[in-house]
Design a protein around this motif. Structure first.
Motif, PDB file in Angstrom:
ATOM      1  N   GLU A   1     124.270  66.529  29.681  1.00 40.79           N
ATOM      2  CA  GLU A   1     124.139  66.710  31.116  1.00 40.79           C
ATOM      3  C   GLU A   1     123.858  68.186  31.451  1.00 40.79           C
ATOM      4  O   GLU A   1     124.419  69.079  30.832  1.00 40.79           O
ATOM      5  CB  GLU A   1     125.454  66.272  31.770  1.00 40.79           C
ATOM      6  CG  GLU A   1     125.274  65.785  33.173  1.00 40.79           C
ATOM      7  CD  GLU A   1     126.455  64.943  33.647  1.00 40.79           C
ATOM      8  OE1 GLU A   1     126.176  63.870  34.200  1.00 40.79           O
ATOM      9  OE2 GLU A   1     127.617  65.341  33.480  1.00 40.79           O
ATOM     10  N   HIS A   2     122.999  68.387  32.428  1.00 40.59           N
ATOM     11  CA  HIS A   2     122.714  69.745  32.900  1.00 40.59           C
ATOM     12  C   HIS A   2     122.393  69.691  34.381  1.00 40.59           C
ATOM     13  O   HIS A   2     122.216  68.599  34.946  1.00 40.59           O
ATOM     14  CB  HIS A   2     121.596  70.374  32.079  1.00 40.59           C
ATOM     15  CG  HIS A   2     120.327  69.570  32.000  1.00 40.59           C
ATOM     16  ND1 HIS A   2     120.206  68.437  31.216  1.00 40.59           N
ATOM     17  CD2 HIS A   2     119.134  69.714  32.614  1.00 40.59           C
ATOM     18  CE1 HIS A   2     118.987  67.946  31.348  1.00 40.59           C
ATOM     19  NE2 HIS A   2     118.314  68.692  32.207  1.00 40.59           N
ATOM     20  N   ARG A   3     122.313  70.859  35.021  1.00 39.44           N
ATOM     21  CA  ARG A   3     122.049  70.942  36.460  1.00 39.44           C
ATOM     22  C   ARG A   3     121.497  72.329  36.746  1.00 39.44           C
ATOM     23  O   ARG A   3     121.487  73.196  35.867  1.00 39.44           O
ATOM     24  CB  ARG A   3     123.349  70.718  37.252  1.00 39.44           C
ATOM     25  CG  ARG A   3     124.312  71.865  37.033  1.00 39.44           C
ATOM     26  CD  ARG A   3     125.593  71.763  37.839  1.00 39.44           C
ATOM     27  NE  ARG A   3     126.294  73.031  37.717  1.00 39.44           N
ATOM     28  CZ  ARG A   3     127.564  73.219  38.049  1.00 39.44           C
ATOM     29  NH1 ARG A   3     128.280  72.222  38.505  1.00 39.44           N
ATOM     30  NH2 ARG A   3     128.105  74.413  37.915  1.00 39.44           N
TER      31      ARG A   3
ATOM     32  N   ARG B   1     123.342  67.214  38.665  1.00 39.66           N
ATOM     33  CA  ARG B   1     123.649  66.923  37.250  1.00 39.66           C
ATOM     34  C   ARG B   1     122.895  65.671  36.808  1.00 39.66           C
ATOM     35  O   ARG B   1     122.831  64.687  37.542  1.00 39.66           O
ATOM     36  CB  ARG B   1     125.157  66.763  37.077  1.00 39.66           C
ATOM     37  CG  ARG B   1     125.704  65.447  37.536  1.00 39.66           C
ATOM     38  CD  ARG B   1     127.147  65.463  37.971  1.00 39.66           C
ATOM     39  NE  ARG B   1     127.268  64.485  39.040  1.00 39.66           N
ATOM     40  CZ  ARG B   1     127.450  63.178  38.853  1.00 39.66           C
ATOM     41  NH1 ARG B   1     127.617  62.685  37.641  1.00 39.66           N
ATOM     42  NH2 ARG B   1     127.489  62.356  39.873  1.00 39.66           N
ATOM     43  N   HIS B   2     122.306  65.753  35.615  1.00 44.42           N
ATOM     44  CA  HIS B   2     121.517  64.624  35.096  1.00 44.42           C
ATOM     45  C   HIS B   2     121.267  64.848  33.614  1.00 44.42           C
ATOM     46  O   HIS B   2     121.506  65.936  33.091  1.00 44.42           O
ATOM     47  CB  HIS B   2     120.165  64.541  35.824  1.00 44.42           C
ATOM     48  CG  HIS B   2     119.267  65.702  35.503  1.00 44.42           C
ATOM     49  ND1 HIS B   2     119.453  66.953  36.043  1.00 44.42           N
ATOM     50  CD2 HIS B   2     118.216  65.822  34.651  1.00 44.42           C
ATOM     51  CE1 HIS B   2     118.556  67.787  35.549  1.00 44.42           C
ATOM     52  NE2 HIS B   2     117.792  67.136  34.689  1.00 44.42           N
ATOM     53  N   LYS B   3     120.759  63.813  32.957  1.00 47.34           N
ATOM     54  CA  LYS B   3     120.263  63.935  31.585  1.00 47.34           C
ATOM     55  C   LYS B   3     118.776  63.637  31.637  1.00 47.34           C
ATOM     56  O   LYS B   3     118.343  62.834  32.470  1.00 47.34           O
ATOM     57  CB  LYS B   3     120.963  62.917  30.682  1.00 47.34           C
ATOM     58  CG  LYS B   3     122.459  63.174  30.576  1.00 47.34           C
ATOM     59  CD  LYS B   3     123.144  62.095  29.763  1.00 47.34           C
ATOM     60  CE  LYS B   3     124.637  62.403  29.688  1.00 47.34           C
ATOM     61  NZ  LYS B   3     125.361  61.367  28.920  1.00 47.34           N
ATOM     62  N   ASP B   4     118.012  64.251  30.754  1.00 44.40           N
ATOM     63  CA  ASP B   4     116.573  63.989  30.767  1.00 44.40           C
ATOM     64  C   ASP B   4     116.301  62.674  30.028  1.00 44.40           C
ATOM     65  O   ASP B   4     116.804  62.454  28.924  1.00 44.40           O
ATOM     66  CB  ASP B   4     115.811  65.144  30.119  1.00 44.40           C
ATOM     67  CG  ASP B   4     115.905  66.435  30.957  1.00 44.40           C
ATOM     68  OD1 ASP B   4     116.283  66.358  32.149  1.00 44.40           O
ATOM     69  OD2 ASP B   4     115.594  67.508  30.419  1.00 44.40           O
ATOM     70  N   GLY B   5     115.491  61.822  30.637  1.00 43.90           N
ATOM     71  CA  GLY B   5     115.278  60.476  30.098  1.00 43.90           C
ATOM     72  C   GLY B   5     114.320  60.395  28.920  1.00 43.90           C
ATOM     73  O   GLY B   5     114.315  59.406  28.199  1.00 43.90           O
TER      74      GLY B   5
END
Ligand code: OGA
Ligand code: NI
Length: 349
Positions: free
Chosen positions: A275-277, A217-221
């Protein structure tokens, strides 16, 4: 029975994908066909804005606010470009490991092949190949493409694909600016000498898809991400409405678009980065091709002056995109003790 995967890949229990995932609907779908025969006027009150275009701008504003993610069809990127880059990527990833390692990224140059990326300090079940639109070298960051010898058509397929992806990204950026009641091209100049890059993601089948993630899981910077995926599926988006993970249904020849952290900051939190993964599976390998549309390294990112006021004061301190980008690249290269850089570190309290 022992673990079937290296423990470095294993997610903490609370982050593991559930065996069933909501497929009640998916992210919104937007038809970009009005752009095929109208250009985007630069002034939001221009009488040349047709109802069709103005509806499109309204839709873009709603999906950026409510989801941060949407799919687009009739986007104008030729199918032939999509087919060629996919074919090249499949051939490249099928090469023996030692051949792929000939274009492996290093500490100084983050571009090329890589199969040990970590997201939030857990290893991702994937292999990638990264290349930039503009090669550059500064004291702190070297961005130089490393093209493989095989397949020979890869370089051209990548370079031609990215022209299409970049053109689409500019159109989306202009629609987003209009949806914020700003002149269409107000953000464009940040993208001269852009640090945009394309990633070929390859996810192999995994013996323990319940324990690992293709990308944690993360957000694109960056500013915007425009992603092409094949028909397998696996991208999960966290719904803003209820916090549940929603699988993005593959639609042939469409793109998935998401707002990144920079648009969140520019819009002063009106359009949040979500957030996505990536979940993997035990049967099929999967290919995805995100284009990360990023401004120039010299860009200082802060809420746009046109969008802040006494009633809506800026929610972030200014930060430099080049420094942020470099810090992310360094921290994904190896496992660190601390969390990598995030935009909330610049939040005003
Ligand atoms: C990424 C990402 C999603 C996917 O590379 O940042 O979110 O579907 N990829 O591969
Ligand atoms: Ni992402």
């Amino acid at each position: 029975m022992g673990l079937q995967v290296d423990p470095a890949f294993v997610q903490a229990a609370e982050h593991r994908p559930k065996p069933t995932i909501s497929d009640a609907g998916s992210i919104p779908l937007i038809d970009l066909s009005p752009l095929l025969h109208h250009h985007i006027p630069s002034d939001p009150s221009d009488p040349a804005i047709t109802d069709e275009l103005s509806n499109l701008i309204t839709q873009i504003g709603e999906v950026c606010r409510d989801w941060g993610f949407f799919q687009v069809v009739n986007h104008g990127v030729e199918v032939e470009l999509l087919e060629r880059i996919q074919a090249a990527a499949r051939e490249f990833f099928a090469l023996p490991a030692e051949e792929k390692r000939r274009v492996q990224r290093g500490v100084l140059n983050p571009l090329g092949y890589y199969d040990t990326e970590h997201t939030k300090n857990v290893r991702d079940w994937k292999e990638v190949f990264d290349f930039v639109v503009n090669e550059s070298e500064t004291d702190s960051l070297l961005l130089k493409n490393q093209w493989p010898e095989y397949p020979p058509a890869m370089r051209e397929a990548c370079e031609e694909y990215v022209e299409g992806a970049e053109k689409l990204s500019y159109k989306l950026l202009e629609l987003i600016a209009m949806s914020l009641n700003l002149p269409a091209k107000i953000l464009n100049s940040f993208f001269e000498d852009s640090t945009s890059f394309t990633r070929l993601n390859h996810y192999n089948p995994c013996p323990s898809p319940d324990l690992v993630l293709g990308v944690g899981r993360h957000k694109d910077g960056g500013a915007l991400t425009v992603l092409f995926q094949d028909e397998v599926g696996g991208l999960d988006v966290k719904s803003k409405a209820n916090g549940e993970w929603v699988r993005v249904k593959p639609i042939r020849n469409s793109f998935i678009v998401n707002v990144g952290d920079i648009i969140q900051v520019w819009s002063n939190d009106k359009y949040e980065s979500v957030e996505h993964r990536v979940s993997v599976n035990s049967e099929k390998d999967r290919l995805s091709i995100p284009f990360f549309f990023n401004p120039a390294a010299s860009t200082n990112v802060k809420p746009l002056e046109e969008l802040v006021s006494e009633d809506n004061p800026p929610k972030y301190h200014e930060y430099n995109w080049g420094d942020f980008f470099k810090s992310r690249k360094d921290s994904n290269f190896q496992k660190l003790e601390k969390e990598n850089i995030q935009i909330y570190h610049f939040k005003r309290v």
